[in-house]
Every structure is written in C-alpha cells, then in structure tokens.
Design a protein around this motif. Structure first.
Motif, mmCIF file in Angstrom:
data_model
loop_
_atom_site.group_PDB
_atom_site.id
_atom_site.type_symbol
_atom_site.label_atom_id
_atom_site.label_comp_id
_atom_site.label_asym_id
_atom_site.label_seq_id
_atom_site.Cartn_x
_atom_site.Cartn_y
_atom_site.Cartn_z
ATOM 1 N N UNK A 121 0.835 -1.211 0.000
ATOM 2 C CA UNK A 121 0.000 0.000 0.000
ATOM 3 C C UNK A 121 0.865 1.255 0.000
ATOM 4 N N UNK A 122 1.960 1.236 0.794
ATOM 5 C CA UNK A 122 2.853 2.398 0.879
ATOM 6 C C UNK A 122 3.514 2.677 -0.463
ATOM 7 N N UNK A 123 3.933 1.624 -1.169
ATOM 8 C CA UNK A 123 4.587 1.818 -2.460
ATOM 9 C C UNK A 123 3.596 2.351 -3.491
ATOM 10 N N UNK A 124 2.366 1.871 -3.453
ATOM 11 C CA UNK A 124 1.342 2.395 -4.352
ATOM 12 C C UNK A 124 1.117 3.883 -4.092
ATOM 13 N N UNK A 171 -5.507 0.851 11.822
ATOM 14 C CA UNK A 171 -6.178 0.642 10.536
ATOM 15 C C UNK A 171 -6.041 1.832 9.602
ATOM 16 N N UNK A 172 -5.201 2.792 9.985
ATOM 17 C CA UNK A 172 -5.041 3.976 9.140
ATOM 18 C C UNK A 172 -4.211 3.659 7.904
ATOM 19 N N UNK A 173 -4.290 4.547 6.909
ATOM 20 C CA UNK A 173 -3.506 4.391 5.690
ATOM 21 C C UNK A 173 -2.029 4.619 6.003
ATOM 22 N N UNK A 174 -1.107 3.848 5.425
ATOM 23 C CA UNK A 174 0.317 4.015 5.714
ATOM 24 C C UNK A 174 0.837 5.383 5.283
ATOM 25 N N UNK A 175 1.760 5.890 6.049
ATOM 26 C CA UNK A 175 2.516 7.080 5.670
ATOM 27 C C UNK A 175 3.853 6.599 5.124
ATOM 28 N N UNK A 176 4.357 7.257 4.076
ATOM 29 C CA UNK A 176 5.594 6.807 3.456
ATOM 30 C C UNK A 176 6.441 7.992 3.014
ATOM 31 N N UNK A 177 7.746 7.870 3.226
ATOM 32 C CA UNK A 177 8.726 8.842 2.752
ATOM 33 C C UNK A 177 9.843 8.079 2.052
#
Length: 304
Positions: free
Chosen positions: A162-165, A239-245
């Motif tokens: 999900x994070x990569x998307x 259950x939150x959406x992933x955060x990504x950097x």
C-alpha cells in the motif's frame, strides 16, 4: 570456551577513522599492520553483499598470524555493526551511523582470513554470525520500543504494498518504481491496534508512472548507469492508511566488484528478521578462534 583477547587500542573511533589508504604500503601480516587488514576486511564484506545494510567495523577481538611463509596470512576475529545506510545508499561508509539499541542493534561476529598477495591485503575467507539484540535486552532497555518481525510477515508486507502504491501515485518522478527488497520490519502494539514500521528499497523501472495496474508486474528494473534506486520508510498506525517517505538517489554506475585475485569463500548464519552479510556461497570452514564464530555443520551425507 576461551576468553577473547580484547585489543582496546584498536576499538577507538580515532584509530578506525585513521585506517590508512596508502596503496604503496607493503602488507606483511604484521601486528602493527592490523589496521590495513581490518580495512580490507570491512571493504570486502560490504562490497560483496547485495542485501540489507552496510556494516561498520567496531572492534578487533582476536588475531592469529603466520608470518613464516611467502604468502603470509592473518586470521582476525572482528565485530561489525549494522549501519542505517542501506546498500543502495551511495553515502560513504564513514558517513553512515551504526544503528541505535532502541532500533534493535544488529551485530556481526566474523572470522576473516587476510593474505599478503603481491604486497596487498587480500581477503581469502570469512565466516560471520549475524544477529540482532535479543528481544529481552530490548524490553529491558526500552520497553516501549518496537520489536523486529520476520521479513515475510504478511500483514507488514501488505502495508509495504500500500505504501509503495501511495508513493508512485503522489511522487513527482516520471517513472514507476517497484519493490527491490524489504530491509526491516518492526511492530508495536498501541491502543489503536498493531502498528508497523517498515524500511524497504525500491528500483526505477522502464514503465511510466501512470502504468496500468495490470501491467505493473511486467515492468523491468533499469540496469547499469541508468539505474536509480530509492530507500523508503513507512509507518502504519492501526487501521489507518500508511505514511511513506522515500529518498531517491541519482543514477549510479553500479558495477560488480573488481575481480578478486584469489579464490574466496564466505558463510553467514541467517536470522529470520534481518538480511545477512552475503554472498550466499558454500560454507567456508575458516580457521580461527572457535569461541568467536562457530563453523557451519557439515552437509548431510548423500542419499543412496
């Protein structure tokens, strides 16, 4: 089990930072040249593993040398620690910091055989036992810190996907990036549920950023001078959406290490939650202090 001989003079940061790089120095396996052998071992191990993170020399724990033959050799027992720099990170090793205990520090105990070949220090064999601090140590020192999970944990890998998307959708890069490997997965239970913290490496592909989902698997990673890699950190709270950097590095002319002048072999024990020091070669029965690294068990007899 024999006690390890600790050579305190070689563990100081000042001494490590002053390891010589003069290529004109003739290496003769002498004790006052151990810093040359250590530098050769550190460089060789980092140049020949292709997963996970770079490792940095910490201490020389033992040595045994044979200076009587023309091809002298020294067997070093050294300790390395995992840094925060993934192998795709072009940052020089001396600028990489070793991992903190609160992040589950990873240590490698290695026996390395270094030869004097044509006046140079050449690694002929190494065997490493790589492992993270135990969970009990982490809980004692930092009860609220996340703990490591195996790299194939299904829930964590779903958060990586999900994070990569999300990164590909929101980034300003023109190319589509795909997963290269997962470096670390840690978890923590909070009131919101189970949290995941993941580090992973990505690689640029020949597909545009807006490639259709059904075609993403067919995208091929760019190679050679065209290759751009990245390193990402993602967090998923409950259950939150992933955060990504993600940090994307400039294209590097990544090539295989120079041809080794002598045959070499390496072996490492692999914990399930971290990538080992590579390469994945047949077991190397290095000589050396048996209390520093245990050699691998012999292979099973062939079936009749």
């Amino acid at each position: 089990m024999r006690e390890l001989v600790i050579l305190a003079a070689l563990v100081s940061a000042l001494h490590v930072a002053s390891l010589p790089t003069d290529t004109d120095v003739v290496y003769k396996c002498q004790e006052d040249q151990d810093n040359i052998a250590i530098l050769a071992a550190e460089r060789f191990i980092n140049d020949h593993h292709h997963h996970g993170y770079k490792f940095k020399f910490v201490s020389l724990d033992s040595r045994r040398a044979d200076e009587k033959t023309d091809l002298c050799e020294v067997i070093l027992g050294i300790t390395l620690e995992e840094t925060e720099c993934h192998i795709v990170n072009p940052k020089p090793l001396d600028q990489c910091t070793t991992r903190k205990e609160s992040e589950t520090k990873v240590t490698a105990k290695c026996n390395v055989t270094v030869l004097s070949f044509e006046g140079k220090a050449v690694v002929a064999c190494y065997i490493c036992d790589t492992k993270p601090d135990s969970h009990e140590i982490l809980v004692t020192k930092c009860p609220d810190c996340p703990s490591l999970l195996p790299l194939n944990d299904p829930k964590a890998l779903e958060s990586v996907k999900t994070a990569l998307q999300k990164f590909n959708k929101e980034s300003n890069h023109k190319s589509y990036f795909k997963l290269l490997e997962v470096g670390r997965i840690s978890t923590q239970w909070m009131f919101s549920g189970q949290d995941f913290f993941v580090q992973f490496a990505i690689t640029e592909t020949n597909c545009p950023k807006r490639v259709a989902y059904r075609k993403q698997k067919a995208c091929k990673a760019l190679c050679g001078v065209k290759a751009r890699y990245g390193f990402c950190k993602s967090s998923k709270v409950g259950n939150e959406e992933p955060e990504v950097e993600c940090e994307i590095y400039k294209a590097q002319n990544i090539t295989h290490p120079m041809k080794h002048p002598l045959p070499y072999r390496g072996f490492v024990k692999i914990p399930p939650s971290i990538y080992p020091i590579c390469p994945f070669l047949p077991p190397c029965l290095c000589q050396g202090p048996s209390d520093h690294v245990s050699p691998p068990p012999p292979p099973p007899p062939p079936t009749q």
